[in-house]
Scaffold this active site. Structure first.
Site, PDB file in Angstrom:
ATOM      1  N   GLY B 209       0.816  -1.214   0.000  1.00  0.00           N
ATOM      2  CA  GLY B 209       0.000   0.000   0.000  1.00  0.00           C
ATOM      3  C   GLY B 209       0.845   1.257   0.000  1.00  0.00           C
ATOM      4  N   GLU B 234      -5.025  -7.801  -7.688  1.00  0.00           N
ATOM      5  CA  GLU B 234      -4.853  -7.470  -6.264  1.00  0.00           C
ATOM      6  C   GLU B 234      -3.604  -6.623  -6.067  1.00  0.00           C
ATOM      7  OE1 GLU B 234      -5.877 -10.500  -2.959  1.00  0.00           O
ATOM      8  OE2 GLU B 234      -5.376 -11.638  -4.763  1.00  0.00           O
ATOM      9  N   LEU B 235      -3.744  -5.470  -5.500  1.00  0.00           N
ATOM     10  CA  LEU B 235      -2.626  -4.531  -5.329  1.00  0.00           C
ATOM     11  C   LEU B 235      -1.472  -5.150  -4.531  1.00  0.00           C
ATOM     12  CD1 LEU B 235      -1.864  -1.542  -5.900  1.00  0.00           C
ATOM     13  CD2 LEU B 235      -2.679  -1.021  -3.596  1.00  0.00           C
ATOM     14  N   ASP B 236      -0.266  -5.069  -5.080  1.00  0.00           N
ATOM     15  CA  ASP B 236       0.960  -5.531  -4.399  1.00  0.00           C
ATOM     16  C   ASP B 236       0.955  -7.023  -4.080  1.00  0.00           C
ATOM     17  OD1 ASP B 236       1.823  -2.891  -4.466  1.00  0.00           O
ATOM     18  OD2 ASP B 236       1.049  -2.441  -2.471  1.00  0.00           O
ATOM     19  N   GLU B 237       0.100  -7.781  -4.789  1.00  0.00           N
ATOM     20  CA  GLU B 237       0.002  -9.209  -4.490  1.00  0.00           C
ATOM     21  C   GLU B 237       0.479 -10.081  -5.644  1.00  0.00           C
ATOM     22  OE1 GLU B 237      -1.061 -11.001  -1.780  1.00  0.00           O
ATOM     23  OE2 GLU B 237      -1.114  -9.159  -0.602  1.00  0.00           O
TER      24      GLU B 237
END
Lengths: 292, 292, 292, 292
Positions: B209, B234-237
């Site tokens: 994040g 999915e953010l940063d995943e």
């Protein structure tokens, strides 16, 4: 590959091979394994452009393989000859037998014995040889035979002769100099080619020879290292298997360097031994191929 | 292998393939290359025990190879189908085309463009896209077209649509988010699966994040990191390609963390891009196989 | 400084102090030492801009110092009060007394005991506490009392009470959780504030809680870590003393991660303990100052 | 300290001092700052046991300090004389002036100029000197004067004389050899003692002299390094400021070593320059004290 080979070596075989490069080597070797019902678990190869040599390590499942482990070398021999290869095959039947040479420092010995007990190395350690009695209690704690051969300039060749006989009697494959503070004679080294692993307490080729920590301290380097290599006739010049380093500063005294270096020495030696006994190392002149 | 493939890509081909594991895969693939006169330069394979999947990267010399590069995919297709494989073949004709997305920070852009000019990447960079005009001069210094698409919450989807059209018009294979300060919509990400590479300025999954350096500073960690990964919904995943770290201490202020992290970000992103465009990366679910 | 203080602690004193920053603090403290005939061996200070706090560690030679070690705290007290400081003074008379808590894993215990025997830590280790009998033989090999307190959800508070009494009876300063597989109750933690050191087998704050190696394996990170921190009421959230990492790849299985992590855990815990017992660590809210 | 001194150097002063150790040095120096109304921001000291020398770096806020920056040296001089010290005082008025020497490689120059533009170094770079015209365009891109002095064995001393005059005319404090491929004459070195910083592309003392990457490649090391040091009359023997390393393997060709080493060289040189211009480095014979 899934390293099942490391964990259950009885179920796999490893071929380590070096030969002049030519078309079709991988195909022929992979086919050899396939036609006898083997499933390749791991394959690494390398072509050295300078020497034109081909190097390979391949492991396969022996589950369902049509050649029994005991016949494997004989069945493979014609292929090895055709390729003009240096090669070896390793199965559960050829579990590596290792002897440790030590003097008075206990850190490398302690590290190897502790790791050995955790099952990290798939080897036997039938004996420890030392020129001093000091580490006998540690050997006994781990239940390993401890032989003392004091060395003087007069008796050196004789004592080495006795050591070699002991090694032969115990069918030792590999000798590990775990901070053994004696230089081996050429005769000893010649008797165990690419089979004696040393740990030198510097980042070779910097600070070869004696007192490397003092040399490093006086030169004012900002990083010290340790180097594990095969022993050859030339001191500290053998093919390097593994190196690592640690950062130091002006605050570190000479004893600090010794202490920090000690942690390096045991890790670097343990990693080199691990690579060697998993048959991941091939010598290429003064250099090594290490298949990780 | 001798990395001739990297230096003279016109002379080699690379096959990247993933399929369910079974006996004989290496043998069949090596034979395919051998029977058409290819010499294997480099071969790496991996079997993932958990999923039972087989992954391989093999490169071979096209010198004397009987299938022309233009026909290679078609000739290989039946084998790929038989193995139920995802696969791709790369030759000089399929030189990777990369677009860079940036905002205001120049360090990652500068690093990639400088390395590109040294010949480190065998790619074309036809264009740079930004939501700010700031880095236009740097793009011009390197002679690369610079397109500005300002993004607001209102126009985001429309602007992305225009960006995607531009990418298609230039036949872009890979997008690199070189500190692009916008979250891409799912639609954009879906249009470029495993084709968008991001650099996140933390050691993921820690500090995902916003404001990772502030988070790290407030938590009091002794090491900070950077992570390059494929972008997913999915953010940063997304699957991680490369990570690295640097040591910090209580003396480091938040600006110090930003400065130290900047050096990490550019190296980690450059390494990830290098692996990707050398076709060394295969995605395995949430994870990657990176053949070094 | 020349670390003579570490090697011959009987000849030096260490002041560790935290207070609100203001002009003249270093001058006053250095003058205090000088006017009583002390020679400063080492001085580190830090001002935290965020909190406006001043932190210092200063060591000086007690050779020729006019205040005897036994009176030092009393003589210094007015200055500490004037500065509104948290402070402690350490001399040979206040040699740190450490208890080790373990369960079944031996690697951290082995590492600490081996280093302790080499003289690396200037501490006493009067006892080891475990919830399992397994490591008793190792404790006995090093000649240290071994106490077993099996823990169940029913008896936990009672057993901890007994453990605390034992710690008090032996005047224990610091507890080291050397892979102790129990979460301590808040009451226990409150009884030993900034005095319980844990090793967590991940790079915190990533993978806090249970099974961090499995979490790391499933996330597909390229680097794993270990973190040593003071234990607070919030699990895995205490001030971090030391962290380190090791690189992994897709080739590494979950057991490989455990094995590689084990080497990290013991080094990181040993380094954290070393910093703590050399009085190099000051807590600053959720963070630490570590004077190297 | 909070590194406000780095960010707003106009508000702070730095004293760098070396002298024979004796009781009361820190007390006297801290009192000097306190009595004139200064608040210490950062203080690092070191006593070298071997030489009995005391080294200190202390920075303090000039906000409210009763001695103007322009008078500081004069006011401090009696104390420096009393301590028989080598010392220097740095304020905003003594902003370091740096000249860069280059040949054909651009990576170190590019790195320093880019960092300089980000504001990382609080220095002026009035000019760049080269023995080749190649890097002129890069110098111009950053708006820095570029002077070409071709060097032959015949004209070397004359050209160096002109370079020294140019350096004097621009009041240059420090020369950075950013991969300058000429050995400086003793006369040049003598004219700039502890003022010429070099980057050597090996882990010194290993592989000193020419072609270190080739030497490393042929020796088969597993790690390569880079070393930044002050230039002295003896080639590659000057006091080391900073070193770092990167891991290599048998897969790396000589060009790979050069490429990997290039990334090291620029980071190591940038770090060394940063330490030097922040006045964190003191020379102690063949060694350095680097206050981090």
């Amino acid at each position: 590959m899934n390293r099942i080979d490391n964990l259950q070596p009885s179920l796999s075989a490893i071929l380590l091979l070096a030969c002049p490069d030519r078309r079709g080597l991988v195909s022929r070797l992979a086919h050899f394994i396939f036609e006898h019902g083997g499933n390749i678990l791991d394959l690494d190869e390398h072509v050295d452009a300078g020497s034109g040599m081909f190097f390979i390590r391949v492991s396969w499942s022996m589950d369902g393989f049509s050649i029994p482990a005991s016949d494997l070398e004989e069945v493979f021999r014609p292929l090895g000859r055709e390729f003009q290869a240096r090669w070896s095959i390793h199965t559960a039947e050829t579990r590596e037998r290792v002897a440790l040479f030590v003097s008075k420092y206990d850190h490398c010995l302690q590290e190897i014995l502790w790791r050995h007990r955790t099952g990290e190395f798939q080897i036997d350690i039938p004996l420890i040889i030392s020129n001093h009695p000091d580490l006998g209690p540690l050997a006994r704690h781990y239940g390993i035979a401890f032989h003392v051969y004091p060395i003087t300039s007069e008796n050196k060749l004789d004592q080495e002769q006795r050591e070699l006989e002991l090694l032969r009697a115990h069918r030792i494959d590999t000798v590990v100099l775990a901070r053994y503070m004696q230089v081996l004679s050429d005769r000893f080294v010649d008797a165990m080619p690419e089979r004696v692993i040393n740990i030198h307490h510097s980042f070779l080729p910097a600070f070869s020879g004696g007192n490397p920590y003092r040399q490093a301290f006086e030169r004012g380097v900002k990083i010290i290292g340790a180097t594990s290599h095969y022993v050859t006739a030339e001191l500290d010049e053998g093919p390097i298997i593994e190196q690592d380093i640690v950062r130091i500063s002006h605050k570190d005294t000479l004893p600090d360097l010794v202490r920090k270096g000690r942690d390096l020495e045991r890790l670097v030696l343990a990693r080199a031994l691990s690579r060697h006994v998993e048959h991941r190392v091939l010598v290429n002149g003064r250099k090594t191929i290490v298949f990780e």
